[in-house]
Structure formats: structure tokens, C-alpha cells
Design an enzyme around this catalytic site. Structure first.
Site, PDB file in Angstrom:
ATOM      1  N   ARG A 243       0.798  -1.118  -0.140  1.00 34.66           N
ATOM      2  CA  ARG A 243      -0.124  -0.077  -0.081  1.00 34.66           C
ATOM      3  C   ARG A 243       0.908   1.217   0.004  1.00 34.66           C
ATOM      4  O   ARG A 243       1.918   1.322   0.377  1.00 34.66           O
ATOM      5  CB  ARG A 243      -0.889   0.017   1.280  1.00 34.66           C
ATOM      6  CG  ARG A 243      -2.086  -1.168   0.986  1.00 34.66           C
ATOM      7  CD  ARG A 243      -3.185  -0.721   2.074  1.00 34.66           C
ATOM      8  NE  ARG A 243      -2.509  -1.436   3.376  1.00 34.66           N
ATOM      9  CZ  ARG A 243      -2.119  -0.838   4.338  1.00 34.66           C
ATOM     10  NH1 ARG A 243      -2.255   0.399   4.463  1.00 34.66           N
ATOM     11  NH2 ARG A 243      -1.628  -1.289   5.484  1.00 34.66           N
TER      12      ARG A 243
ATOM     13  N   LYS B 286      -8.449  -2.081   1.055  1.00 33.85           N
ATOM     14  CA  LYS B 286      -8.244  -1.124   2.211  1.00 33.85           C
ATOM     15  C   LYS B 286      -8.991   0.075   2.065  1.00 33.85           C
ATOM     16  O   LYS B 286      -9.488   0.702   2.965  1.00 33.85           O
ATOM     17  CB  LYS B 286      -6.981  -1.010   2.510  1.00 33.85           C
ATOM     18  CG  LYS B 286      -6.438  -2.335   3.552  1.00 33.85           C
ATOM     19  CD  LYS B 286      -7.127  -2.342   4.626  1.00 33.85           C
ATOM     20  CE  LYS B 286      -6.200  -3.201   5.807  1.00 33.85           C
ATOM     21  NZ  LYS B 286      -5.826  -4.445   5.762  1.00 33.85           N
TER      22      LYS B 286
ATOM     23  N   LYS C 206      -3.479 -11.460  12.228  1.00 32.44           N
ATOM     24  CA  LYS C 206      -4.933 -11.588  12.228  1.00 32.44           C
ATOM     25  C   LYS C 206      -5.215 -12.934  11.363  1.00 32.44           C
ATOM     26  O   LYS C 206      -6.208 -13.597  11.571  1.00 32.44           O
ATOM     27  CB  LYS C 206      -5.278 -10.397  11.571  1.00 32.44           C
ATOM     28  CG  LYS C 206      -5.222  -9.080  12.399  1.00 32.44           C
ATOM     29  CD  LYS C 206      -5.951  -7.881  11.659  1.00 32.44           C
ATOM     30  CE  LYS C 206      -5.169  -7.397  10.305  1.00 32.44           C
ATOM     31  NZ  LYS C 206      -4.027  -7.080  10.569  1.00 32.44           N
TER      32      LYS C 206
ATOM     33  N   ASP D  89     -10.107  -9.994   8.471  1.00 36.65           N
ATOM     34  CA  ASP D  89      -9.122  -8.780   8.595  1.00 36.65           C
ATOM     35  C   ASP D  89     -10.406  -7.513   8.842  1.00 36.65           C
ATOM     36  O   ASP D  89      -9.716  -6.640   9.389  1.00 36.65           O
ATOM     37  CB  ASP D  89      -8.974  -8.441   7.034  1.00 36.65           C
ATOM     38  CG  ASP D  89      -7.753  -7.297   6.873  1.00 36.65           C
ATOM     39  OD1 ASP D  89      -6.889  -7.328   8.060  1.00 36.65           O
ATOM     40  OD2 ASP D  89      -7.750  -6.196   6.345  1.00 36.65           O
TER      41      ASP D  89
HETATM   42  N1  LIG Z   1       3.938 -16.700  16.473  1.00 39.80           N
HETATM   43  C1  LIG Z   1       3.596 -16.261  15.308  1.00 39.80           C
HETATM   44  N2  LIG Z   1       2.152 -15.918  15.439  1.00 39.80           N
HETATM   45  C2  LIG Z   1       1.596 -15.275  14.308  1.00 39.80           C
HETATM   46  N3  LIG Z   1       1.987 -15.480  13.120  1.00 39.80           N
HETATM   47  C3  LIG Z   1       3.358 -15.913  12.949  1.00 39.80           C
HETATM   48  C4  LIG Z   1       4.047 -16.402  14.067  1.00 39.80           C
HETATM   49  N4  LIG Z   1       5.467 -16.426  13.484  1.00 39.80           N
HETATM   50  C5  LIG Z   1       5.289 -16.263  12.150  1.00 39.80           C
HETATM   51  N5  LIG Z   1       4.379 -15.873  11.904  1.00 39.80           N
HETATM   52  C6  LIG Z   1       3.903 -15.394  10.209  1.00 39.80           C
HETATM   53  O1  LIG Z   1       3.780 -13.750  10.518  1.00 39.80           O
HETATM   54  C7  LIG Z   1       2.756 -13.625   9.479  1.00 39.80           C
HETATM   55  C8  LIG Z   1       1.453 -13.139   9.985  1.00 39.80           C
HETATM   56  O2  LIG Z   1       0.732 -12.324   9.059  1.00 39.80           O
HETATM   57  P1  LIG Z   1      -0.751 -12.337   8.983  1.00 39.80           P
HETATM   58  O3  LIG Z   1      -1.523 -13.346   9.734  1.00 39.80           O
HETATM   59  O4  LIG Z   1      -1.109 -12.240   7.329  1.00 39.80           O
HETATM   60  O5  LIG Z   1      -0.931 -10.883   9.651  1.00 39.80           O
HETATM   61  P2  LIG Z   1      -2.176 -10.042   9.459  1.00 39.80           P
HETATM   62  O6  LIG Z   1      -3.280 -10.482   8.880  1.00 39.80           O
HETATM   63  O7  LIG Z   1      -2.437  -9.253  10.624  1.00 39.80           O
HETATM   64  O8  LIG Z   1      -1.623  -8.994   8.636  1.00 39.80           O
HETATM   65  C9  LIG Z   1       2.474 -14.940   8.751  1.00 39.80           C
HETATM   66  O9  LIG Z   1       3.317 -14.902   7.587  1.00 39.80           O
HETATM   67  C10 LIG Z   1       2.690 -16.009   9.596  1.00 39.80           C
HETATM   68  O10 LIG Z   1       3.103 -17.235   9.441  1.00 39.80           O
HETATM   69  C1  LIG Z   2      -4.001  -5.922   2.907  1.00 35.43           C
HETATM   70  C2  LIG Z   2      -3.509  -5.426   4.043  1.00 35.43           C
HETATM   71  O1  LIG Z   2      -4.025  -6.056   5.272  1.00 35.43           O
HETATM   72  P1  LIG Z   2      -3.043  -6.962   6.337  1.00 35.43           P
HETATM   73  O2  LIG Z   2      -1.541  -6.798   5.834  1.00 35.43           O
HETATM   74  O3  LIG Z   2      -3.491  -6.532   7.722  1.00 35.43           O
HETATM   75  O4  LIG Z   2      -3.440  -8.308   5.962  1.00 35.43           O
HETATM   76  C3  LIG Z   2      -2.533  -4.442   3.702  1.00 35.43           C
HETATM   77  O5  LIG Z   2      -2.330  -3.847   4.889  1.00 35.43           O
HETATM   78  O6  LIG Z   2      -2.231  -4.177   2.738  1.00 35.43           O
HETATM   79 CA   LIG Z   3      -3.615  -4.257   7.678  1.00 43.13          CA
HETATM   80 MN   LIG Z   4      -4.249 -10.222   7.023  1.00 45.70          MN
END
Ligand SMILES: Nc1ncnc2c1ncn2[C@@H]1O[C@H](COP(=O)(O)OP(=O)(O)O)[C@@H](O)[C@H]1O
Ligand SMILES: C=C(OP(=O)(O)O)C(=O)O
Ligand SMILES: [Ca+2]
Ligand SMILES: [Mn+2]
Length: 691
Positions: free
Chosen positions: A185, A354, A395, A410
Site C-alpha cells: 500500500r 483497504k 490476524k 481482516d
Molecule cells: N508466532 C506467530 N504468530 C503469528 N504469526 C506468525 C508467528 N510466527 C510467524 N508468523 C508469521 O507471521 C505472519 C503473520 O501475518 P498475517 O497473519 O498475514 O498478519 P495480518 O493478517 O495481521 O496482516 C504470517 O506469515 C505467519 O506465518
Molecule cells: C491488505 C492488508 O492487510 P493485512 O496486511 O493487515 O492483512 C494490507 O495492509 O495491505
Molecule cells: Ca493491515
Molecule cells: Mn491479514
């Protein structure tokens, strides 16, 4: 069936005992017994030419969607031809220039298919008070713009593979695409039109806390970790500049041979559903939004009418640097009064998702509904958990839990009737994705899923999820029903647990802390994490970030408005707040390592089951967190970070440094009331670190 009605049945799923929610169980074709064929002879096909043969392949149909319903009496009453005409007129109005009197000539169907007969739909436009329209037609008003309307994933695959460079099939059937120069973004290029509608919106230049103004100011460096206060996204722009960019986008889109139009919904709460139209130049964008927004049934599409909000995605085309306010070739412009968003100069698809989230952060609180940057899931007993957190904190990963129903990963709403997902799909990070650790996400990457910016073997088309050659922010967008335990419709009762996720690069926040309501509010308003590389364009190192309400880039009002609503709802429904550090353990990011996902999952399990609420707790210094002494499946020594640091002085110093950053960040909120409860406001101010 109305979209609000439950359309699922429960049956036991052997492996983990989680009843399976079955959606839309269609009666399959019955196998007729006794019909045995003894040889392989068959009648020759009835075709005279190869074209005729091919024409037999395709049955005439209307666009299909996962939740197609029967034709309603109302829909049947409007003749097909008339509906189609109205639809084209509506799209034609969406694509209308504001400075010319006629055009575009909109026709439906693929220009490559010669049989599509053009039904020309010129429109006379409503005069806009800002710009005079000229009574001269231009060549652009003479050409046809073909509309590819709500195409199916298969049709979009063909469009993408045929016409868009960098689009390929992967070995699992997903569509691999490139998002171009931008792979994250661009919050510094996001603007909101300032007018009567946005009088209450927190715009830069308005009366909002100083730090909330500062967009991406790197404040200071600490142990090699830069600290950033993410400010309001609401960089103001005037209506005229918006119209210039809108015209630029519309002219670009109309200059193309064909554009994609998606008519879809946001919000699974039927009473607060929003109709969105996405006009885009790429099949990739159309498929992404097909997956991410709620897909209308055939009947809903027929009765769609006028959208509540329209996105013009001309991302391949830059904005004009000579245009007032433009600081780069990218501009993402939101006009709430016109209910429109224009995207120029970035093809990153997350910008659309977003961007609509920002719109919901405006529309929903006006209806007393709290919009949440959180994941959400539900246990088999109906216990709902929210997972707040900035990008990369977990998340998506933690709400996708094989033992629980996924409501969404999300964006959610919390209303008087409970929670509802805003979206119809998930957007998972793919970096280092493993089948073993995240089986549900892994298995969702199949036909229909868009994978962005991943690297694959050119022959086998096997994706290498460890490869960061294009970007670290590789992504997969899939419809939510690709997750086996998705709860359709994506709604649930009031949350029982509110989990704040932080990925702490300092390695001093405990893996889990039980929070008081005041602490929950303090940490919600602070919105701390260490931004993971990639999601925000140009950030390559972990950076400590404070982003109010875990979504300063998306919220439209002052953070305390959302915080007051959250406090009121948590109090009313007796929800417990938790802070979970999914980041570093055993030292800061240079010396320690990220806490194992398996441990975080055990912690989350203990929260869901209620076991953790009953555990023994001790209180930490500085932050005053209640931390459990024991959790099943998690080594007890890691529960208090001090135990995992070999250098205790370094630990203390880092803890105080982080505490100081929290204090500094919170200063701007010190003279703000949170809701009407003065006692709570005082408690929140005192719930931060003290030393
Ligand atoms: N202990 C942990 N808890 C959560 N995610 C973890 C952990 N260790 C590594 N990761 C990695 O971190 C990233 C978390 O990203 P994501 O779930 O997409 O976050 P969000 O949705 O909040 O943007 C994933 O790639 C996941 O595999
Ligand atoms: C789509 C998004 O969400 P998130 O990384 O929180 O999954 C973003 O931040 O670009
Ligand atoms: Ca985000
Ligand atoms: Mn996410």
C-alpha cells in the site's frame, strides 16, 4: 434465500470433532443404476464446422455465483431485455465524463468475441456544478467501451492469461499475477476530499492531536530500530483536484478496448449491507475483488440497481504531477460526498480492499456500528474472538484455525446484533507459507485464488513461497468458503475475547498478558507493533510503529471515538482483553527469534477455552501486565521475557525504552475524553507503563 438467513447445517467432522458448517448443499446428479455401457461407440457430434463444434462446448448462462438463489417473482416481472438495458445505463453513467456531454458508448461483452452485438448506450450527463460541459463531441465519444461484467473466475483467468503479462497458472490451479512496481500500500498517497460531508472527519490540518497529523514521521532510532508514528491517512484534497483525477481515470478506462465491472456487496449484516461497483482495467483486479467482496447471487445481481459506492481503478495509469497536491505518480483519492474512489499509479490490489475499509470506517460509526481492523472466529459453543493488529501481526494466521469457524480475517463490524464480516474473502501473506504450519491457507491456494508477486518454477509451476525476489509481501486472495470451517453467512454473536496482537521487535512484551478494560483501551489506542517488511511500500526493516486503533491508515474519525465504542461494547458484553506478542522472544530482533507459531496457537487455544482466565498470574514491572505462570504446551520460562534474555541489563534498558515510546506516543491523547465516562478516561490514562 435472504442473505441474512442461516443457510448452514451442522454435522460432525470426524477428525477434530468440530461440526462442519455446510453451505449451499446442492443435490448432486444421481447415478442411475443399471445403465451399463458395453462398448465405446458413440454417435458422432452434430457439427458441420469446427466453430459449430466449439459452440456446442458452451451452454448459454448468466454469470454464476457461489450463492445463487432462485429467480424471484419480482425479478421475473422485469423483462430480461429491460434489466440488461438498465444495467448498461447504470454502468454508462458510472463511466461518464464530467466535462463532455455524451459518451461513453458502452457495450457488454468481450470485443474479441465477434458475435457480441453492440447495444450502444450513450448517456446525457447530469451537469456538475464545478465544471462546464462542452458541447463538442470528441473522438473518445465515438468509440465503444466493452464492459466485462461480473465475469466468473474461469473467464477472468482466460482474460488474464491471454492479455496480461505476468499472469500464469500455478501447479495448484491458482492464478499468479504481478502487481507491478508497487507491491504494498501507499498510505502517503491516500487523500480524502474535504467538504461538508467530512466536517467531522479527522483531516490533516484539522483539530486533531499533533502526532495524528504526522504522516510517517520517523521519530528516532532506538537499538537500530526506527520508530514511526503512523499518522492520519486523511491528507486533505479539494473537490476540484479530485475531479481532475477522476476525469483522468475515467478517460483512461474509456480509452481501453474493454473494462471490467464488478457489482458486489460489503458487510454480511443484511441491514447494513453496502453495494459497491469496481471498475478496473485488469482481469487481475476484477478477480481479486470477486474474491474479496461478497459475491451477489444471480437474483441479487439482477436487482442490484445503483451502487452505493464506486471505485475507478486506473492503477496502470499515473496521476499528473502537475496536478495540485500530487507528490508522486500515485494517488488514491476518496470522495465521500460523491461516494467514489479513484486509484491512479498503483496496481497493488490491497489498495481497493483497504480503500473500501476506510469508507466503512466512515459509514458504520455514523450508524453506531463499530468498524474493526480485526480477524474474527468462533468456537463450536459460539464463543467469538476478535484479533486486532497491524499488518503482519497474525490476524489472518490466527483467525484461520482448524478448530474454529472462520468469520473473517481482516475487517469486521460490531453492531447491536453481534459481529459481521465486511468482506467475502481473505488476503493471506504467503511468505514462508508451509503446508504443515498453515494447512488451511495452503489448501485455499487453488483454482480461483489470486497469488500476487510469488515466484514459481517456470516448468512445473510449483510456487516457492520462500522466494522474496519480487517482494516480501507476497499474497493470496481467496473466497472465504475456500477455508473449510468458514461460517457462511459470516456473522456471529458478541465477542467474548478481544485479542490485541503486537509483533514486538524489541522482544520485551510478554507472549500473553491479561488486560483490564482500561489497559485494553490504552493498547487499542496506542496500536503498537513492529511493522513487518513489505506490506507498506518502501519499508524493508522491522520498524516500531504506533497506529491508533490498529488502523490509523483506515480510520476516518478521531481514534477516541472508536475507542469509546469498543469500551462500551466490551463492558456491556463482558469481553476480556488480551495482549499477545507474536514477535520476538529471547532478545530483540538481532539476537532473539520470533516466537514459534505453535506456541502462539497454544496460547490462543487457552484463551478460547477459558482455561487462561482461571490461570495464576504475576504482575510485570513497567507495563503492569498480568502474565500467567503456566500454559499447557508452552515452556513456562518464555512467559516472562526477562527469563529469555541472557543480558538482563539490556532487557531492562530495552523495556524502559519501549515504555518511553508508548508514553511519548500517548501524550497527544492526554487531554482527550474517551466517551462520556470520565472515570474510565482517567483509568485509561493511568493504564500505560509507569516507571
Ligand atoms: N508466532 C506467530 N504468530 C503469528 N504469526 C506468525 C508467528 N510466527 C510467524 N508468523 C508469521 O507471521 C505472519 C503473520 O501475518 P498475517 O497473519 O498475514 O498478519 P495480518 O493478517 O495481521 O496482516 C504470517 O506469515 C505467519 O506465518
Ligand atoms: C491488505 C492488508 O492487510 P493485512 O496486511 O493487515 O492483512 C494490507 O495492509 O495491505
Ligand atoms: Ca493491515
Ligand atoms: Mn491479514
Amino acid at each position: 434465500m435472504a442473505s441474512g438467513e442461516a443457510r448452514f447445517s451442522l454435522s460432525m467432522n470426524g477428525r477434530n470433532g468440530l461440526p462442519k458448517i455446510q453451505t449451499d448443499k446442492r443435490s448432486g446428479e444421481e447415478m442411475k443404476e443399471g445403465e451399463i455401457c458395453h462398448d465405446d461407440s458413440a454417435k458422432p457430434v452434430k457439427a458441420q464446422t469446427i466453430e459449430e463444434l466449439h459452440s456446442l462446448q458452451k451452454k448459454k448462462s448468466a454469470p454464476t455465483t457461489p450463492h445463487s438463489g432462485a429467480m424471484s417473482a419480482f425479478a421475473a416481472a422485469v423483462p430480461e431485455e429491460e434489466r440488461s438495458k438498465q444495467q448498461l445505463q447504470s454502468i454508462s453513467a458510472s463511466l461518464a465524463s464530467l466535462t463532455r456531454e455524451t459518451g461513453p458508448k458502452v457495450v457488454k461483452g468481450d470485443p474479441a468475441r465477434k458475435s457480441d452485438t453492440p447495444h450502444v448506450q450513450p448517456v446525457r450527463h447530469q451537469q456538475h456544478h464545478f465544471v462546464p460541459t462542452f458541447n463538442i463531441s470528441s473522438d473518445s465519444a465515438l468509440k465503444f467501451t466493452h464492459i466485462l461484467y461480473n465475469l466468473s473466475p474461469a473467464e477472468l483467468y482466460e482474460q488474464a492469461i491471454k492479455y496480461e503479462k505476468g499472469s500464469f497458472l500455478t501447479s495448484s490451479g491458482a492464478l499468479a499475477t504481478l502487481s507491478g512496481a508497487k507491491t504494498g500500500r501507499s498510505p502517503r498517497d491516500k487523500r480524502v476530499v474535504k467538504d461538508e460531508t467530512t466536517a467531522e472527519v479527522a483531516l490533516v490540518g484539522k483539530e486533531v492531536p499533533a502526532l495524528f497529523h504526522i504522516s510517517f514521521r520517523i521519530l528516532r532510532s532506538c537499538h537500530g530500530i526506527s520508530v514511526m508514528f503512523r499518522g492520519s491517512p486523511n491528507i486533505e484534497m479539494d473537490e476540484e483536484t479530485f475531479l481532475i483525477n477522476r476525469e483522468r481515470a475515467v478517460d483512461y478506462l474509456c480509452s481501453l478496448e474493454k473494462v471490467f465491472v464488478n457489482d458486489q456487496f460489503l458487510n454480511w449484516d443484511p441491514e447494513n449491507r453496502i453495494k459497491v461497483r469496481i471498475v478496473s482495467a485488469r482481469a487481475y483486479h476484477s478477480l481479486f475483488m470477486h474474491n474479496m467482496c461478497i459475491r451477489p447471487s444471480q437474483e441479487e445481481l439482477e436487482n442490484f440497481g445503483t451502487p452505493d459506492f464506486t471505485i475507478y481503478n486506473a492503477g496502470q495509469f499515473p496521476c499528473n504531477r502537475f496536478t495540485h497536491y500530487m507528490t508522486s505518480s500515485t494517488s488514491i483519492d476518496l470522495n465521500l460526498a460523491r461516494r467514489e474512489m479513484v486509484i491512479l499509479g498503483t496496481q497493488y490490489a490491497g489498495e481497493m480492499k483497504k480503500g473500501l475499509f476506510s469508507v466503512m470506517h466512515y459509514l458504520m460509526p455514523k450508524r453506531q456500528i463499530l468498524s474493526l481492523h480485526s480477524g474474527c472466529n468462533m468456537g463450536k459453543d459460539g464463543d467469538v474472538a476478535l484479533f486486532f493488529g497491524l499488518s503482519g501481526t497474525g490476524k489472518t494466521t490466527l483467525s484461520t484455525d482448524h478448530n474454529r469457524y472462520l468469520i473473517g480475517d481482516d475487517e469486521h463490524c460490531w453492531s447491536e446484533s453481534g459481529v459481521s464480516n465486511i468482506e467475502g474473502g481473505c488476503y493471506a501473506k504467503c511468505i514462508d507459507l508451509s503446508r504443515e504450519k498453515e494447512p488451511d491457507i495452503w489448501n485455499a491456494i487453488k483454482f480461483g485464488t489470486v497469488v500476487e508477486n510469488v515466484v514459481f518454477d517456470e516448468h512445473t509451476r510449483e510456487v516457492d513461497y520462500t522466494d522474496k525476489s519480487v517482494t516480501e509481501n507476497t499474497r493470496a486472495a481467496y473466497p472465504i468458503e475456500y477455508i473449510p470451517n468458514a461460517k457462511i453467512p459470516c456473522v456471529g454473536p458478541h465477542p467474548k475475547n478481544v485479542i490485541l496482537l503486537a509483533c514486538d521487535a524489541f522482544g520485551v512484551l510478554p507472549p500473553v498478558s491479561k488486560l483490564t478494560l482500561a489497559q485494553t483501551m490504552y493498547h487499542f489506542i496506542s496500536g503498537y507493533t513492529a511493522v513487518m517488511a513489505g506490506t507498506v511500500d518502501g519499508i524493508k526493516e522491522p520498524t516500531a510503529t504506533f497506529s491508533a486503533c490498529f488502523g490509523a491508515a483506515f480510520i476516518m474519525f478521531h481514534p477516541t471515538k472508536y475507542a469509546a465504542m469498543l469500551a462500551e461494547k466490551m463492558q456491556k458484553h463482558g469481553a476480556t482483553g488480551w495482549l499477545v506478542n507474536t514477535g520476538w522472544s529471547g532478545g530483540s530482533y538481532e539476537t532473539g527469534s520470533r516466537i514459534k507459531l505453535a506456541y502462539t496457537r497454544k496460547i490462543i487455544d487457552a484463551i478460547h477455552s477459558g482455561v487462561l482466565l482461571e490461570a495464576n498470574y504475576t504482575k510485570t514491572e513497567v507495563f503492569g501486565f498480568e502474565i500467567p505462570t503456566e500454559i499447557e504446551g508452552v515452556p513456562s520460562e518464555i512467559l516472562d521475557p526477562v527469563n529469555t534474555w541472557s543480558d538482563k541489563n539490556a532487557h531492562q534498558e530495552t523495556l524502559l525504552k519501549l515504555g518511553g515510546l508508548f508514553k511519548k506516543n500517548f501524550e497527544v491523547f492526554l487531554n482527550h475524553n474517551i466517551g462520556t465516562d470520565n472515570n474510565l478516561t482517567q483509568e485509561i490514562l493511568e493504564a500505560g507503563p509507569s516507571f
